[in-house]
Enzyme design. Structure first.
Site, PDB file in Angstrom:
ATOM      1  N   SER A   1     -43.580 -33.308-102.878  1.00 47.30           N
ATOM      2  CA  SER A   1     -42.458 -33.007-103.445  1.00 47.30           C
ATOM      3  C   SER A   1     -41.565 -33.893-102.589  1.00 47.30           C
ATOM      4  CB  SER A   1     -42.030 -31.531-103.564  1.00 47.30           C
ATOM      5  OG  SER A   1     -42.781 -30.793-104.151  1.00 47.30           O
TER       6      SER A   1
ATOM      7  N   LYS B   1     -41.430 -40.188-100.104  1.00 43.56           N
ATOM      8  CA  LYS B   1     -43.043 -40.722-100.153  1.00 43.56           C
ATOM      9  C   LYS B   1     -43.064 -41.082-101.740  1.00 43.56           C
ATOM     10  CE  LYS B   1     -45.463 -38.073 -97.671  1.00 43.56           C
ATOM     11  NZ  LYS B   1     -46.323 -37.091 -97.313  1.00 43.56           N
TER      12      LYS B   1
ATOM     13  N   ASP C   1     -51.397 -37.285 -96.151  1.00 43.62           N
ATOM     14  CA  ASP C   1     -50.935 -36.707 -95.018  1.00 43.62           C
ATOM     15  C   ASP C   1     -50.687 -37.591 -93.959  1.00 43.62           C
ATOM     16  OD1 ASP C   1     -50.251 -33.788 -94.208  1.00 43.62           O
ATOM     17  OD2 ASP C   1     -51.638 -33.900 -92.749  1.00 43.62           O
TER      18      ASP C   1
ATOM     19  N   TYR D   1     -38.824 -40.469 -89.585  1.00 35.98           N
ATOM     20  CA  TYR D   1     -38.681 -41.010 -88.326  1.00 35.98           C
ATOM     21  C   TYR D   1     -38.416 -42.542 -88.372  1.00 35.98           C
ATOM     22  CZ  TYR D   1     -40.476 -36.437 -86.625  1.00 35.98           C
ATOM     23  OH  TYR D   1     -41.052 -35.247 -86.540  1.00 35.98           O
ATOM     24  N   ASP D   2     -38.212 -42.902 -89.311  1.00 36.94           N
ATOM     25  CA  ASP D   2     -37.908 -44.533 -89.478  1.00 36.94           C
ATOM     26  C   ASP D   2     -36.871 -45.264 -88.596  1.00 36.94           C
ATOM     27  OD1 ASP D   2     -40.140 -44.667 -91.439  1.00 36.94           O
ATOM     28  OD2 ASP D   2     -38.918 -45.466 -92.932  1.00 36.94           O
TER      29      ASP D   2
END
Length: 197
Positions: free
Chosen positions: A8, A12, A68, A155-156
């Protein structure tokens, strides 16, 4: 081909849609089909991706793609790893996750802040597919001392690619998609799909 994305996560979904744009594959988020997130009870990235893909495929009857992924930090013995999305407690709270990571690395010098993003993608052609397509990708870098850039997600802002001299959040999306862990995994998946066609 229509695939349900077993996630969800809007970031992504956008990233994977961009990476699949030239394939003719239509990617639909499971949330758009009324499917809740699966309980991620696996102890590895591969197990969790399989759990998520099977759940989405069972609920929708569609082939399912699950990802994942996480960030593994050398100085933290691979943490947050499998728990990257819920590192600070709540699922998907990127700002708190980054704060906790920076706190955990407080005082660790730059040369000891090595890290890599890892991604495994699983494609199930149907819920009981005995031979899922499984591919993986890694992106090597290090953790910055503070956030840089406004793009990307997760975390970019604190993940630095020394080859490009930028954080993942500073990179143009097309460049990031080409070199990222997810980009590499998806390129491998495309090759596998072409071989099956």
């Amino acid at each position: 081909m229509k695939l349900v994305l077993a996630s969800s996560n809007a970031g992504k979904l956008e990233e994977l849609r961009g990476l699949l744009a030239d394939t003719g594959i239509e990617l639909v988020a499971q949330s758009d089909l009324g499917v809740e997130d699966a309980d991620e009870t696996g102890t590895t990235f591969v197990e969790n991706a399989l759990i998520k893909a099977r759940h989405a495929s069972l609920q929708t009857g569609l082939p399912a793609l699950a990802d994942d992924s996480g960030i593994c930090v050398d100085a933290l013995n691979g943490a947050p790893g499998l728990y990257s999305a819920r590192y600070a407690g709540g699922h998907g709270d990127a700002q708190r996750n980054i704060d906790k990571l920076l706190d955990a690395l407080h005082g660790v010098p730059g040369e000891q802040r090595g890290a890599h993003f890892y991604c495994v993608l699983v494609l199930l052609r149907h819920a009981h597919d005995p031979q899922p397509l499984i591919v993986e990708g890694e992106w090597q870098g290090r953790i910055l001392h503070e956030r840089r850039g406004t793009g990307g997600h997760g975390y970019d802002p604190v993940f630095f690619d020394p080859q490009f001299g930028q954080s993942a959040a500073e990179m143009p999306l097309d460049e990031k998609n080409r070199i990222s862990h997810r980009g590499k995994a998806l390129a491998a998946l495309k090759q596998r799909l072409l071989a099956l066609a």
